[in-house]
Enzyme design. Structure first.
Site, PDB file in Angstrom:
ATOM      1  N   GLU A   1      48.083 -64.713  24.480  1.00 47.68           N
ATOM      2  CA  GLU A   1      48.152 -66.049  24.194  1.00 47.68           C
ATOM      3  C   GLU A   1      47.284 -66.645  23.567  1.00 47.68           C
ATOM      4  OE1 GLU A   1      49.142 -68.000  28.011  1.00 47.68           O
ATOM      5  OE2 GLU A   1      50.869 -66.803  28.381  1.00 47.68           O
TER       6      GLU A   1
ATOM      7  N   GLU B   1      55.070 -60.608  29.677  1.00 44.49           N
ATOM      8  CA  GLU B   1      54.389 -61.457  30.943  1.00 44.49           C
ATOM      9  C   GLU B   1      55.232 -62.061  31.653  1.00 44.49           C
ATOM     10  OE1 GLU B   1      50.069 -62.696  30.838  1.00 44.49           O
ATOM     11  OE2 GLU B   1      50.850 -64.565  31.874  1.00 44.49           O
TER      12      GLU B   1
END
Length: 536
Positions: A274, A379
């Protein structure tokens, strides 16, 4: 949305064909040729007041499945899970020569070939490892078998955080000595050597399929960062190509070296978990900010060449590892630069903002622009949004969210789907910033027990039956319908179709395979089925 809790009577018992079929007259008519199989070990159901049940496992008992086998030519296998409590229950039926059904027709189109599948799995975080190892050794073994063995759901991917993340009980990196630009003090702590690595080895020993490891870093050492902290808004100091970026690139190689010393090789690394998180002021846990331009230049000048010139040059590099909302923009920035693109094997995506980002406009458009760069879902978890309860033991809706996401991803060229924590505690942790979430397996160490949630079985409807190398093929519906469906072919040419029914209505349907005939069946409301058959 949650639904009323099932009574104990709705939960599965080792039952005869009459009991199983009694739920639906239509099902009785359509599946009269089906004989129910009784192998494996059934679920011990328990309701916690949500829409379905968990399956209870302990040191001496856990539900299991038989190893995957295909039925004889001319017959099909059907694995069924339902909100009312069935868990991957196996039945077999006869493929018909003629079409007698009047409902929905799904036609297999094997000549329409799409992406080949890499696989399915979850993450061995510090939290997952702590929870698994808090169980007694026999219970630990049954948990790992549930995920990785052929009696379980056959996971073949494990994501491994590089050092700490929010699902750790402390913050650390592998090189916390300030200004150690040569990384002389790089070392793996006990979280790796005593927790994650031994469990990964045990998983690999239990697995019949090759298991691929994927590594992702959350933060660099703080002395490489502009803000000097593991969290909050901060990126690497300096510019790509300089000592800060070169050191951070070498950190990846040091990590791969250290795991190799423990006899673990990685399939892939992501450039950063991220990267958009580290651009946000006050971000609560470990992060490292990159714009797409910064990631492009870091890959082109530092990470790409460093990996390529190391003994780990076969390790794949995945960019993004963030919300698909950022596509196709990030892909355009990174992959239109030939110096960066030559090092990038794939694009990893997270699911958290999928509700803001239609798959067609993100995954579909990215595949259209860069058809040779694989898409990989790295994820997902439920319970992370501020309005969501962290853990809902037995939530069928959360299972449906998983399978709906997997089918959507497969339909838009994604080659694999990775869950987040393999196991958490009843609170949804541990997590050092209390960012508690749900998991397919919840461990209650006070009872030496773990609970397999609907999410576990929804994932299993894919992971057990779609091995690496399977290829998605066409599947066309005769009319508009409320089902989520996907078809794949095993490397040996056998067929797999997954059917998810998120509505309350039973849907009679026929699956047509031009090579073998018609599978007459029914999709009950709130159910998921996997169908398997030989084509030759």
């Amino acid at each position: 949305m949650e639904f009323s809790s099932p009574s104990r009577e709705e939960c599965p018992k080792p039952s005869g064909r009459v009991n199983i079929m009694a739920g639906s007259l239509t099902g009785l008519l359509l599946l009269q040729a089906v004989s129910w199989a009784s192998g494996a070990r059934p679920c011990i159901p328990k309701s916690f007041g949500y829409s379905s049940v968990v399956c209870v496992c302990n040191a001496t008992y856990c539900d299991s499945l038989d190893p995957l086998t295909f039925p004889a030519l001319g017959t099909f296998s059907r694995y069924e899970s339902t909100r009312s409590g069935r868990r991957m229950e196996l039945s077999t039926g006869t493929i018909q020569a003629n079409h007698t059904g009047t409902g929905l027709l799904l036609t297999l189109q094997p000549e329409q070939k799409f992406q080949k599948v890499k696989g399915f799995g979850g993450a061995m975080t510090d939290a997952a490892a702590l929870n698994i190892l808090a169980l007694s050794p026999p219970a630990q073994n049954l948990l790992l078998k549930s995920y990785f063995s052929e009696e379980g759901i056959g996971y073949n991917i494990i994501r491994v955080p590089m050092a700490s993340c929010d699902f750790s009980i402390r913050t650390y990196t592998y090189a916390d000595t300030p200004d150690d630009f040569q990384l002389h003090n790089f070392s793996l702590p006990e979280e790796d050597t005593k927790l994650k690595i031994p469990l990964i080895h045990r998983a690999l020993q239990l697995a019949r399929r090759p298991v691929s490891l994927l590594a992702s870093p959350w933060t660099s050492p703080t002395w490489l960062k502009t803000n000097g902290a593991v969290n909050g808004k901060g990126s690497l100091k300096g510019q790509p190509g300089d000592i800060y970026h070169q050191t951070w690139a070498r950190y990846f190689v040091k990590f791969l070296d250290a795991y190799a010393e423990h006899k673990l090789q990685f399939w892939a690394v992501t450039a950063e978990n991220e990267p958009s998180a580290g651009l946000l002021s006050g971000y609560p846990f470990q992060c490292l900010g990159f714009t797409p331009e910064h990631q492009r230049d870091f890959i082109a000048r530092d990470l790409g060449p460093t990996l390529a010139n190391s003994t780990h040059h076969n390790v794949r590099l995945l960019m993004l590892d963030d919300q698909r909302l950022l596509l196709p923009h990030w892909a355009k920035v990174v992959l239109t630069d030939p110096e960066a693109a030559k090092y990038v094997h794939g694009i990893a995506v997270h699911w958290y903002l999928d509700f803001l980002a239609p798959a067609k406009a993100t995954l579909g458009e990215t595949h259209h622009l860069f058809p040779n760069t694989m898409l990989f879902a790295s994820e997902a978890c439920v319970g992370s949004k501020f309005w969501e309860q962290s853990v809902r033991l037995g939530s069928w809706d959360r299972g449906m969210q998983y399978s709906h996401s997997i089918i959507t991803n497969l339909l838009y060229h994604v080659v694999g789907w990775t869950d987040w924590n393999l196991a958490l505690n009843p609170e949804g942790g541990p997590n050092w910033v209390r960012n508690f979430v749900d998991s397919p397996i919840i461990v209650d160490i006070t009872k030496d027990t773990f609970y397999k949630q609907p999410m576990f079985y929804h994932l299993g409807h894919f992971s057990k039956f779609i091995p690496e190398g399977s290829q998605r093929v066409g599947l066309v519906a005769s009319q508009k319908n409320d089902l989520d469906t996907v078809a794949l072919m095993h490397p040996d040419g056998s067929a797999v179709v997954v059917v998810l029914n998120r509505s309350s209505k039973d849907v009679p349907l026929t699956i047509k395979d031009p090579a073998v005939g018609f599978l007459e069946t029914i999709s009950p409301g709130y159910s998921i089925h996997t169908y398997l058959w030989r084509r030759q």
